[in-house]
Design an enzyme around this catalytic site. Structure first.
Site, PDB file in Angstrom:
ATOM      1  N   LYS A  37       0.848  -1.204   0.000  1.00 17.59           N
ATOM      2  CA  LYS A  37       0.000   0.000   0.000  1.00 17.59           C
ATOM      3  C   LYS A  37       0.880   1.249   0.000  1.00 17.59           C
ATOM      4  CE  LYS A  37      -0.798  -0.439   5.012  1.00 17.59           C
ATOM      5  NZ  LYS A  37      -1.217   0.648   5.884  1.00 17.59           N
ATOM      6  N   ARG A 133      -9.913   0.206  15.148  1.00 21.92           N
ATOM      7  CA  ARG A 133      -9.820   0.979  13.910  1.00 21.92           C
ATOM      8  C   ARG A 133     -11.005   0.557  13.051  1.00 21.92           C
ATOM      9  NH1 ARG A 133      -4.266   1.012  10.402  1.00 21.92           N
ATOM     10  NH2 ARG A 133      -4.757  -1.181  10.053  1.00 21.92           N
ATOM     11  N   HIS A 163      -5.732  -7.251  13.052  1.00 21.74           N
ATOM     12  CA  HIS A 163      -4.484  -6.464  13.040  1.00 21.74           C
ATOM     13  C   HIS A 163      -4.071  -6.139  14.473  1.00 21.74           C
ATOM     14  CE1 HIS A 163      -1.419  -4.009  11.287  1.00 21.74           C
ATOM     15  NE2 HIS A 163      -1.924  -2.865  11.654  1.00 21.74           N
ATOM     16  N   ARG A 219       1.285 -10.695   7.034  1.00 25.48           N
ATOM     17  CA  ARG A 219       1.249  -9.511   6.154  1.00 25.48           C
ATOM     18  C   ARG A 219       2.475  -8.644   6.450  1.00 25.48           C
ATOM     19  NH1 ARG A 219      -3.838  -9.572   8.745  1.00 25.48           N
ATOM     20  NH2 ARG A 219      -3.146  -7.732   9.882  1.00 25.48           N
ATOM     21  N   TYR A 265      16.280  31.739   3.795  1.00 17.97           N
ATOM     22  CA  TYR A 265      15.165  32.529   4.345  1.00 17.97           C
ATOM     23  C   TYR A 265      15.327  32.737   5.848  1.00 17.97           C
ATOM     24  CZ  TYR A 265      12.589  31.604   0.003  1.00 17.97           C
ATOM     25  OH  TYR A 265      12.189  31.555  -1.294  1.00 17.97           O
ATOM     26  N   CYS A 311      14.453  25.278   1.684  1.00 18.93           N
ATOM     27  CA  CYS A 311      13.513  25.938   0.763  1.00 18.93           C
ATOM     28  C   CYS A 311      12.611  24.889   0.110  1.00 18.93           C
ATOM     29  CB  CYS A 311      14.283  26.693  -0.324  1.00 18.93           C
ATOM     30  SG  CYS A 311      15.544  27.812   0.317  1.00 18.93           S
ATOM     31  N   MET A 312      11.747  25.333  -0.796  1.00 23.05           N
ATOM     32  CA  MET A 312      10.819  24.396  -1.446  1.00 23.05           C
ATOM     33  C   MET A 312      11.574  23.417  -2.350  1.00 23.05           C
ATOM     34  SD  MET A 312       7.512  25.204  -3.849  1.00 23.05           S
ATOM     35  CE  MET A 312       6.670  26.248  -2.688  1.00 23.05           C
ATOM     36  N   ASP A 313      12.622  23.900  -3.028  1.00 21.89           N
ATOM     37  CA  ASP A 313      13.285  23.071  -4.041  1.00 21.89           C
ATOM     38  C   ASP A 313      14.749  22.775  -3.747  1.00 21.89           C
ATOM     39  OD1 ASP A 313      10.887  23.645  -5.575  1.00 21.89           O
ATOM     40  OD2 ASP A 313      11.803  25.611  -5.877  1.00 21.89           O
TER      41      ASP A 313
HETATM   42  N1  PMH Z   1      -1.740  -5.372   7.921  1.00 27.55           N
HETATM   43  C1  PMH Z   1      -2.475  -4.267   8.096  1.00 27.55           C
HETATM   44  C2  PMH Z   1      -3.942  -4.415   8.258  1.00 27.55           C
HETATM   45  C3  PMH Z   1      -1.853  -3.013   8.133  1.00 27.55           C
HETATM   46  O1  PMH Z   1      -2.597  -1.929   8.308  1.00 27.55           O
HETATM   47  C4  PMH Z   1      -0.447  -2.936   7.980  1.00 27.55           C
HETATM   48  C5  PMH Z   1       0.315  -1.666   8.041  1.00 27.55           C
HETATM   49  C6  PMH Z   1       0.276  -4.130   7.793  1.00 27.55           C
HETATM   50  C7  PMH Z   1      -0.404  -5.325   7.784  1.00 27.55           C
HETATM   51  C8  PMH Z   1       1.760  -4.154   7.629  1.00 27.55           C
HETATM   52  O2  PMH Z   1       2.378  -3.703   8.791  1.00 27.55           O
HETATM   53  P1  PMH Z   1       3.973  -3.572   8.858  1.00 27.55           P
HETATM   54  O3  PMH Z   1       4.353  -2.542   7.866  1.00 27.55           O
HETATM   55  O4  PMH Z   1       4.230  -3.138  10.248  1.00 27.55           O
HETATM   56  O5  PMH Z   1       4.497  -4.906   8.519  1.00 27.55           O
HETATM   57  N2  PMH Z   1      -0.405  -0.528   8.357  1.00 27.55           N
HETATM   58  C9  PMH Z   1       0.150   0.610   8.836  1.00 27.55           C
HETATM   59  C10 PMH Z   1      -0.601   1.715   9.175  1.00 27.55           C
HETATM   60  O6  PMH Z   1      -1.900   1.764   9.047  1.00 27.55           O
HETATM   61  N3  PMH Z   1       0.168   2.664   9.660  1.00 27.55           N
HETATM   62  O7  PMH Z   1       1.409   2.199   9.644  1.00 27.55           O
HETATM   63  C11 PMH Z   1       1.422   0.937   9.132  1.00 27.55           C
END
Ligand code: PMH
Length: 369
Positions: A37, A133, A163, A219, A265, A311-313
Site C-alpha cells: 500500500k 480501527r 491487526h 502480512r 530565508y 527551501c521548497m526546491d
Molecule cells: N496489515 C495491516 C492491516 C496493516 O494496516 C499494515 C500496516 C500491515 C499489515 C503491515 O504492517 P507492517 O508494515 O508493520 O508490517 N499498516 C500501517 C498503518 O496503518 N500505519 O502504519 C502501518
C-alpha cells in the site's frame, strides 16, 4: 525522462533478501502476504510486488481499490486484498479485477445486495480485537454478517483476519488478548461457516517476534523494505534486514561565504568564520521536511550539516572544503563506511521510519537497481 539530479534508488535485491530472511523464520508451509500500500511504502508498488513475486510470495495487500487496480493494470494477477472500506457502489469494479475486499459491517453487505455483479466478489472479514480501527466486534454482528453473505450468491467469503496494535513491543499483554479474541471469533465463524478460510493476523512485528504463532499468512510491510518495525524488534536480532531505499542528489553550487554572512530565508544560520556552502536540489516541495534543518547529509563519506531554512526546491549544507559541482550527496543510505538509515531521519523528525519514504513525493523519481 529524468532531468533532475535528485533521485531515489530502490535496491530490489534487498527486497528479495528481506523476504527470504522473513520466510526463514516462519514455519514450513506458512506464507507471506506482501504489503504494497501507499505505493509500496513509497518504494513503488508495482516494482516491489514484482520483486516479491520473484521470491514466490502469492498474496499482495493494499489499502485502496485504486492501489489494487494499479497492480492489475501492470499485469499482476496475484490475489490481492484491499484492507480499506471500498464504497459498496464500487465493489463490482473489484469483482471485475478479481480483487478481494475487506468487510466489517452489515450495512456494507446490505448495500451490496442491491448491486448487479458480472463476476463473483471474494471477501475477507476483519475482526476487531483491540486496535479499534475497523473490524467486526461481536459474535452477534458476525452472525448477522454471515447470514447475509449466505444469501448473496455473488459474494464468496474466503478469509478472516485481524491487526495487532502493539506487536512491535516486547511481551505485551495486549498482543495475547487480541490473539485470544481473534481465536474466539474465528471459532464462532467456523461453526457458522464451515468452509476453508485464509487466516492472517500478523504484521512485520508479529511475524518477526512470534513466527510460530502466525496463521496461514503474515502480512509483511515495513520489514520487506528492510526497515525494522521498532527498536525492540531490531534488538531481537532474529532477522538481518537490508534497507532498500537510498536517496541521492548532487551539489549544484559551491561557494565560500564570509564570517557574518547568513544562509537562506530568515537568515537563521550565519557563518562565524569563512566557510564553504553547498546547495543541493531537494526541498520541502519534495517532501524533504523543513524540520530537517540541523540534520545532515553524507558527502565523501562524511557528515555535512544542513544549514539555514530548507527551501521548497533546494537546501544548503556546510562543507568541510570546496567540492566540485556535481559531487554526489547521499541523503539516505550508505556512503563509504558512513550510513544514514531511514530511522536516523525519522528520529530527527520525531516520527517512525515508515513515514519517511512515504513522505517523499513523486517529484523524486524512483530508480531501480
Ligand atoms: N496489515 C495491516 C492491516 C496493516 O494496516 C499494515 C500496516 C500491515 C499489515 C503491515 O504492517 P507492517 O508494515 O508493520 O508490517 N499498516 C500501517 C498503518 O496503518 N500505519 O502504519 C502501518
Amino acid at each position: 525522462m529524468i532531468y533532475r539530479n535528485t533521485w531515489a534508488e530502490i535496491n530490489l535485491a534487498a527486497i528479495g533478501h528481506n523476504i527470504r530472511q522473513l520466510k526463514e523464520t516462519l514455519p514450513e508451509g506458512h506464507q507471506v502476504m506482501t504489503v504494497v500500500k501507499a505505493n509500496g511504502y513509497g518504494h513503488g508498488s508495482v516494482q516491489v510486488a514484482k520483486a516479491a513475486l520473484d521470491e514466490g510470495i502469492n498474496f499482495l495487500m493494499v489499502a485502496m481499490l485504486e492501489e489494487a487496480i494499479e497492480l492489475r493494470n501492470a499485469g499482476i494477477r496475484t490475489p490481492t486484498l484491499v484492507i480499506g472500506r471500498v464504497p459498496p457502489i464500487h465493489a463490482r469494479v473489484a469483482a471485475k479485477h478479481d480483487i478481494t475486499l475487506t468487510v466489517f459491517d452489515l450495512a456494507w453487505l446490505q448495500e451490496i445486495s442491491e448491486e448487479v455483479f458480472e463476476y463473483p466478489l471474494s471477501i475477507h472479514l476483519e475482526f476487531e480485537t483491540g486496535m479499534n480501527r475497523t473490524g467486526i466486534s461481536t459474535e452477534r454482528q458476525l452472525r448477522e454478517i454471515v447470514a447475509t453473505i449466505e444469501k448473496l450468491d455473488h459474494i464468496h467469503l474466503t478469509g478472516a483476519y485481524m491487526h495487532f496494535a502493539t506487536a512491535d513491543e516486547i511481551n505485551t499483554v495486549q498482543y495475547e488478548q487480541q490473539k485470544e479474541q481473534y481465536e474466539m471469533m474465528l471459532g464462532a465463524l467456523s461453526k457458522l461457516y464451515p468452509h476453508p478460510l485464509i487466516t492472517h493476523i500478523g504484521n512485520s512485528a508479529a511475524g518477526i517476534q512470534y513466527p510460530k504463532e502466525m496463521l496461514q499468512y503474515t502480512r509483511f510491510g515495513v520489514a520487506t523494505y528492510g526497515l525494522y518495525p521498532s527498536k525492540d524488534i531490531k534488538e531481537l536480532d532474529t532477522v538481518d534486514l537490508q534497507q532498500a531505499f537510498s536517496l541521492y542528489s548532487e551539489l549544484i553550487q559551491v561557494k565560500k561565504i564570509a564570517a557574518g554572512e547568513c544562509v537562506s530565508y530568515g537568515a537563521t544560520y550565519c557563518a562565524t568564520e569563512d566557510e564553504w556552502i553547498g546547495t543541493i536540489p531537494i526541498g520541502y516541495g519534495d517532501g524533504w521536511s523543513r524540520k530537517l534543518q540541523g540534520f545532515h547529509v553524507l558527502i565523501d563519506g562524511k557528515k555535512m550539516p544542513i544549514v539555514g531554512r530548507i527551501c521548497m526546491d533546494v537546501m544548503m549544507v556546510k562543507l568541510d572544503r570546496a567540492y566540485e559541482v556535481g559531487q554526489l550527496v547521499t541523503l539516505i543510505g550508505k556512503d563509504g563506511d558512513a550510513m544514514i538509515g531511514m530511522s536516523d531521519v525519522a528520529n530527527h523528525l520525531e516520527t517512525i521510519n515508515y513515514e519517511i519514504p512515504c513522505m517523499l513525493t513523486k517529484r523524486i523519481p524512483r530508480t531501480y537497481l
